[in-house]
Scaffold this motif. Structure first.
Motif, PDB file in Angstrom:
ATOM      1  N   ASP A 199     -52.903 -23.708  74.212  1.00 41.13           N
ATOM      2  CA  ASP A 199     -53.877 -23.949  75.284  1.00 41.13           C
ATOM      3  C   ASP A 199     -53.172 -24.427  76.557  1.00 41.13           C
ATOM      4  O   ASP A 199     -53.490 -23.985  77.667  1.00 41.13           O
ATOM      5  CB  ASP A 199     -54.895 -25.015  74.852  1.00 41.13           C
ATOM      6  N   PHE A 200     -52.210 -25.324  76.373  1.00 39.53           N
ATOM      7  CA  PHE A 200     -51.499 -25.892  77.518  1.00 39.53           C
ATOM      8  C   PHE A 200     -50.548 -24.876  78.158  1.00 39.53           C
ATOM      9  O   PHE A 200     -50.307 -24.925  79.362  1.00 39.53           O
ATOM     10  CB  PHE A 200     -50.739 -27.149  77.104  1.00 39.53           C
ATOM     11  N   VAL A 201     -49.999 -23.977  77.337  1.00 35.05           N
ATOM     12  CA  VAL A 201     -49.155 -22.906  77.893  1.00 35.05           C
ATOM     13  C   VAL A 201     -50.012 -22.053  78.829  1.00 35.05           C
ATOM     14  O   VAL A 201     -49.613 -21.758  79.969  1.00 35.05           O
ATOM     15  CB  VAL A 201     -48.568 -22.013  76.775  1.00 35.05           C
ATOM     16  N   GLN A 202     -51.193 -21.666  78.352  1.00 35.85           N
ATOM     17  CA  GLN A 202     -52.089 -20.841  79.163  1.00 35.85           C
ATOM     18  C   GLN A 202     -52.504 -21.582  80.438  1.00 35.85           C
ATOM     19  O   GLN A 202     -52.528 -20.999  81.531  1.00 35.85           O
ATOM     20  CB  GLN A 202     -53.344 -20.468  78.349  1.00 35.85           C
ATOM     21  N   GLU A 203     -52.819 -22.866  80.286  1.00 34.33           N
ATOM     22  CA  GLU A 203     -53.231 -23.663  81.448  1.00 34.33           C
ATOM     23  C   GLU A 203     -52.105 -23.768  82.474  1.00 34.33           C
ATOM     24  O   GLU A 203     -52.347 -23.737  83.692  1.00 34.33           O
ATOM     25  CB  GLU A 203     -53.657 -25.059  80.987  1.00 34.33           C
ATOM     26  N   THR A 204     -50.875 -23.874  81.991  1.00 37.73           N
ATOM     27  CA  THR A 204     -49.717 -23.956  82.891  1.00 37.73           C
ATOM     28  C   THR A 204     -49.588 -22.682  83.724  1.00 37.73           C
ATOM     29  O   THR A 204     -49.375 -22.741  84.942  1.00 37.73           O
ATOM     30  CB  THR A 204     -48.418 -24.194  82.090  1.00 37.73           C
ATOM     31  N   VAL A 211     -37.864 -31.722  86.977  1.00 43.86           N
ATOM     32  CA  VAL A 211     -39.058 -31.788  86.124  1.00 43.86           C
ATOM     33  C   VAL A 211     -39.651 -33.196  86.130  1.00 43.86           C
ATOM     34  O   VAL A 211     -40.860 -33.385  86.300  1.00 43.86           O
ATOM     35  CB  VAL A 211     -38.720 -31.384  84.668  1.00 43.86           C
ATOM     36  N   LEU A 212     -38.790 -34.187  85.936  1.00 38.49           N
ATOM     37  CA  LEU A 212     -39.257 -35.566  85.827  1.00 38.49           C
ATOM     38  C   LEU A 212     -39.371 -36.267  87.171  1.00 38.49           C
ATOM     39  O   LEU A 212     -39.837 -37.414  87.238  1.00 38.49           O
ATOM     40  CB  LEU A 212     -38.314 -36.355  84.904  1.00 38.49           C
ATOM     41  N   TYR A 267     -42.289 -26.815  83.613  1.00 41.46           N
ATOM     42  CA  TYR A 267     -42.141 -27.910  82.657  1.00 41.46           C
ATOM     43  C   TYR A 267     -42.761 -29.207  83.185  1.00 41.46           C
ATOM     44  O   TYR A 267     -43.266 -30.014  82.402  1.00 41.46           O
ATOM     45  CB  TYR A 267     -40.666 -28.118  82.303  1.00 41.46           C
ATOM     46  N   ARG A 268     -42.724 -29.391  84.493  1.00 39.75           N
ATOM     47  CA  ARG A 268     -43.352 -30.581  85.066  1.00 39.75           C
ATOM     48  C   ARG A 268     -44.868 -30.532  84.873  1.00 39.75           C
ATOM     49  O   ARG A 268     -45.486 -31.528  84.492  1.00 39.75           O
ATOM     50  CB  ARG A 268     -43.005 -30.715  86.551  1.00 39.75           C
ATOM     51  N   VAL A 269     -45.455 -29.357  85.117  1.00 39.24           N
ATOM     52  CA  VAL A 269     -46.897 -29.184  84.902  1.00 39.24           C
ATOM     53  C   VAL A 269     -47.240 -29.393  83.429  1.00 39.24           C
ATOM     54  O   VAL A 269     -48.203 -30.093  83.086  1.00 39.24           O
ATOM     55  CB  VAL A 269     -47.366 -27.785  85.362  1.00 39.24           C
ATOM     56  N   GLY A 309     -42.560 -23.617  72.632  1.00 35.87           N
ATOM     57  CA  GLY A 309     -41.747 -24.442  71.733  1.00 35.87           C
ATOM     58  C   GLY A 309     -41.681 -25.882  72.200  1.00 35.87           C
ATOM     59  O   GLY A 309     -41.790 -26.825  71.410  1.00 35.87           O
ATOM     60  N   TYR A 310     -41.530 -26.050  73.503  1.00 39.64           N
ATOM     61  CA  TYR A 310     -41.466 -27.398  74.087  1.00 39.64           C
ATOM     62  C   TYR A 310     -42.775 -28.146  73.854  1.00 39.64           C
ATOM     63  O   TYR A 310     -42.779 -29.303  73.414  1.00 39.64           O
ATOM     64  CB  TYR A 310     -41.186 -27.282  75.585  1.00 39.64           C
TER      65      TYR A 310
END
Length: 199
Positions: free
Chosen positions: A45-50, A152-153, A72-74, A31-32
């Motif tokens: 794709d980015f969820v899987q990569e994370t 995270v930041l 979340y940082r990744v 969702g983010y």
């Protein structure tokens, strides 16, 4: 089980721990990323990569101190790298005005009003400095604690509070300003007609 317990299980190669951890974070992370990218396919794709990067981290024997903040940082760094890429830049030039996904069923008045408010908020957020936009998204869309947002930041907690306050103040002024402008615009139109009649 806690995140730490699941991560230790994942380090031992326990499939059940991996599945439980993915189940816990897949939906909120997806969702983010969808809010950040406005592209469901790229977000997935980015969820899987994370998660892949997490597994690589665990294979090195390193367990993140705060799993949620680490994820979340990744994810955010993946987004930032993507936005800097030549592919993204050229794609943005081709898309002058991306389509809005709006539920326009006329019978659902309340839903339409909520959607309009959401569109105004998202449009106003796009004008905020990047750090303020990130903090507001993590706080109100991901329901993340301020300390976790700081992790995270990678900025101090005090800075998170300051940026959050400033960002919300800007949003409030922007939204209230637009409401006032609409009202004044209607009044001005009425006034113009009245003056024309008196001539």
């Amino acid at each position: 089980m806690t995140d730490e317990e699941l991560l230790h299980g994942m380090m031992r190669g326990d499939q059940a721990s991996f599945e439980a951890f993915v189940h816990r974070y897949h939906a909120p992370l997806s969702g983010y990323l969808q809010r950040q990218l406005r592209d469901p396919g790229k977000a997935e794709d980015f969820v899987q990569e994370t998660f892949v990067r997490l597994l690589k981290q665990l294979k090195l024997g390193k367990i993140p101190e705060n799993a949620q903040a680490w994820l979340y940082r990744v994810a955010l760094n993946l987004c930032r790298d993507y936005w800097k890429s030549g592919y993204y830049q050229s794609r943005q030039k081709q898309i002058a005005d991306p389509p809005e996904q709006v539920d326009i069923r006329p019978s659902v008045v309340e839903l339409a009003e909520r959607q309009e408010t959401r569109k105004e908020i998202l449009a106003s957020m796009s004008e905020l400095p990047e750090v303020q936009k990130d903090i507001i998204t993590l706080r109100f869309y991901q329901d993340m604690k301020l300390q976790d947002i700081a992790n995270v930041l990678d900025i101090p907690l005090g800075s998170v509070k300051t940026h959050l306050y400033k960002g919300l103040s800007r949003l409030k002024k922007k939204l209230l300003g637009e409401s006032s402008a609409k009202t004044e615009g209607k009044s001005a139109k009425g006034g113009t007609r009245h003056e024309h009649t008196n001539r």
